[in-house]
Design an enzyme around this catalytic site. Structure first.
Site, PDB file in Angstrom:
ATOM      1  N   LYS A 162       1.183 -12.378   3.978  1.00 39.88           N
ATOM      2  CA  LYS A 162      -0.014 -12.488   3.146  1.00 39.88           C
ATOM      3  C   LYS A 162       0.176 -13.739   2.295  1.00 39.88           C
ATOM      4  CE  LYS A 162      -3.972 -10.851   1.490  1.00 39.88           C
ATOM      5  NZ  LYS A 162      -5.204 -10.699   2.311  1.00 39.88           N
ATOM      6  N   ASP A 202       5.943  -1.332   7.847  1.00 37.26           N
ATOM      7  CA  ASP A 202       5.737   0.121   7.772  1.00 37.26           C
ATOM      8  C   ASP A 202       4.314   0.459   8.218  1.00 37.26           C
ATOM      9  OD1 ASP A 202       6.167   2.849   7.057  1.00 37.26           O
ATOM     10  OD2 ASP A 202       5.038   2.478   5.207  1.00 37.26           O
TER      11      ASP A 202
HETATM   12  C1  IPM Z   1       9.081   4.993   7.971  1.00 31.58           C
HETATM   13  C2  IPM Z   1       8.753   5.842   6.766  1.00 31.58           C
HETATM   14  C3  IPM Z   1       9.620   5.436   5.589  1.00 31.58           C
HETATM   15  C4  IPM Z   1       9.321   3.977   5.276  1.00 31.58           C
HETATM   16  C5  IPM Z   1       9.462   6.299   4.320  1.00 31.58           C
HETATM   17  C6  IPM Z   1       9.595   7.758   4.612  1.00 31.58           C
HETATM   18  C7  IPM Z   1      10.443   5.873   3.267  1.00 31.58           C
HETATM   19  O1  IPM Z   1       7.401   5.782   6.466  1.00 31.58           O
HETATM   20  O2  IPM Z   1      10.234   5.014   8.418  1.00 31.58           O
HETATM   21  O3  IPM Z   1       8.177   4.331   8.493  1.00 31.58           O
HETATM   22  O4  IPM Z   1       8.395   3.683   4.512  1.00 31.58           O
HETATM   23  O5  IPM Z   1      10.028   3.119   5.800  1.00 31.58           O
HETATM   24 MN    MN Z   2       6.231   4.702   7.923  1.00 30.02          MN
END
Ligand code: IPM
Ligand code: MN
Ligand code: NAD
Length: 353
Positions: free
Chosen positions: A185, A242
């Site tokens: 971004k 994520d």
């Molecule tokens: C993932 C999960 C994790 C992240 C969480 C549970 C901390 O969403 O492994 O994608 O955000 O990395």
């Molecule tokens: Mn995740």
């Protein structure tokens, strides 16, 4: 001897990891791989009983393993963040697993959510930075609970951290002969993602044979849906990785299919499905174990058994083609039945050789 630490965790984590271990055990006895497993009961139950997340002695013991196989953590009885930060992120950070490798691969056209996009088009890998960014945990509250409350959460990008993930991504793309896309971004995060831009361009000059490309995070979600075929390898920061890998999971047929590795070639790497503990379906033996099974395949690949990892993918393809799947994907098999089916399919694959 190869030692794998197993952390089933919470909810469906326990159910799906069992099936992943089933597959590893099948190869173990077939090829005498000499893999041993040790279970660690970390997660909500232990926390609620003893207040412990990961005791130091367990953390140190985990250092001695060749890999970690994790199910998922998270439980409605525990406030959000405690188990996720205290166990999952703790392990990623403690072992400095800076590479989060998340393949997005559609295994059968029937499961594509996109019109006219099939297995040829939906096939790429997201390489997510896994130790910094907004996950670094820097921030806090001022005047919490008052009308003047301030909450901050800083996004951290270090030159070393950005360089090493971008370098890994260039190597990965070069090895596979694919294009590398940077997702950021940089039009708003003019400090953090300016650093990413400069690091990417400088690395590109050292990998002139690798074609490169760039998308802003908002535009990439559009492109992933409209033209997923333009992607081979995407490198991005922690939070964007994520988010786009849940979108990627849906492109490949659903959360029950998305596998991942948290990798640091120098320390201990950890493999897990992308999905969480799914409390809404936990304890019913209906969770889709294929993401965990594919994650077990990634462990084999990591341990130098690429040919066995390929077989796992072939068996998963077969399960999808013949509808030997759980209800989330339209089948009527249980979690354990799918695991058994994969083992049977692996046996048949080998008989055909
Ligand atoms: C993932 C999960 C994790 C992240 C969480 C549970 C901390 O969403 O492994 O994608 O955000 O990395
Ligand atoms: Mn995740
Ligand atoms: P989730 O991935 O657990 O579930 C999202 C949806 O997908 C749910 O409807 C669930 O039933 C479905 N689903 C997920 N995996 C499935 C599978 N294998 N088979 C069939 N259906 C499946 O995400 P959430 O509901 O946002 O989170 C639940 C808990 O898990 C939270 O505590 C969260 O923090 C945690 N979490 C943990 C991890 C991890 O440990 N790696 C990852 C994501 C979320």
């Amino acid at each position: 001897m190869t030692r794998i630490a197993v952390i089933p965790g919470d909810g469906i984590g326990k159910e799906v990891v069992r099936e992943g271990v089933k597959i590893l055990n099948y190869f173990n006895s077939k090829y005498d791989l000499k893999i041993t497993f040790k279970d660690f009961d970390l997660g909500a139950a232990r926390y609620l009983k003893t207040g412990e997340l990961i005791p130091d002695n367990i953390l140190h013991e985990l250092e001695t393993f060749d890999a970690i196989f994790l199910g998922a953590v998270g439980d409605p009885a525990v406030p959000p963040g405690i188990l996720e930060k205290g166990i999952l992120l703790k392990l990623r950070f403690y072992f400095d697993q800076y590479i989060n490798l998340r393949p997005v691969r559609l295994y059968h056209d029937r499961f594509s959510p996109l019109k006219n996009k099939g297995v040829e088009e939906i096939n790429f890998t997201v390489i997510r930075e896994n130790t910094e960014g907004i996950y670094a945990g820097i921030g806090g509250f001022l005047k919490k609970g008052t009308p003047d409350e301030i909450a901050t959460q800083e996004m951290v990008s270090t030159r070393k951290g950005v360089d090493r993930i971008i370098k890994y991504a260039f190597e990965y793309a070069r090895e596979r002969g694919g294009k590398l896309t940077l997702c950021d971004k940089s039009n708003v995060l003019t400090y953090a993602h300016d650093l990413w831009q400069r690091a990417f361009k400088e690395m590109a000059a050292r990998y002139k044979d690798v074609e490169t490309d760039h998308f802003l995070i908002d535009a990439i979600t559009m492109k992933m849906v409209r033209n997923p075929e333009v992607f081979d390898v995407i490198v991005t920061c922690n939070i964007f990785g994520d988010i786009i890998t849940d979108l990627g999971a849906e492109l490949q047929g659903g959360m029950g299919l998305a596998a991942s590795g948290n990798i640091n070639p120098e320390t201990v790497s950890m493999f897990e499905p992308v999905h969480g503990s799914a409390p809404d379906i936990a304890g019913k033996n209906i969770a889709n174990p294929l993401a965990a099974i594919l994650s077990a395949g990634m462990i084999l690949d990591y341990l130098g058994k690429a040919e066995l990892a390929k077989k796992v993918e072939l068996a998963v393809k077969e399960a999808l083609a013949t509808n030997q799947i759980t209800p989330d994907m339209g089948g009527d098999l249980s979690t354990t039945d799918v695991g058994d089916y994969i083992v049977e399919t692996l046996k048949n694959l080998e008989d055909d050789e």
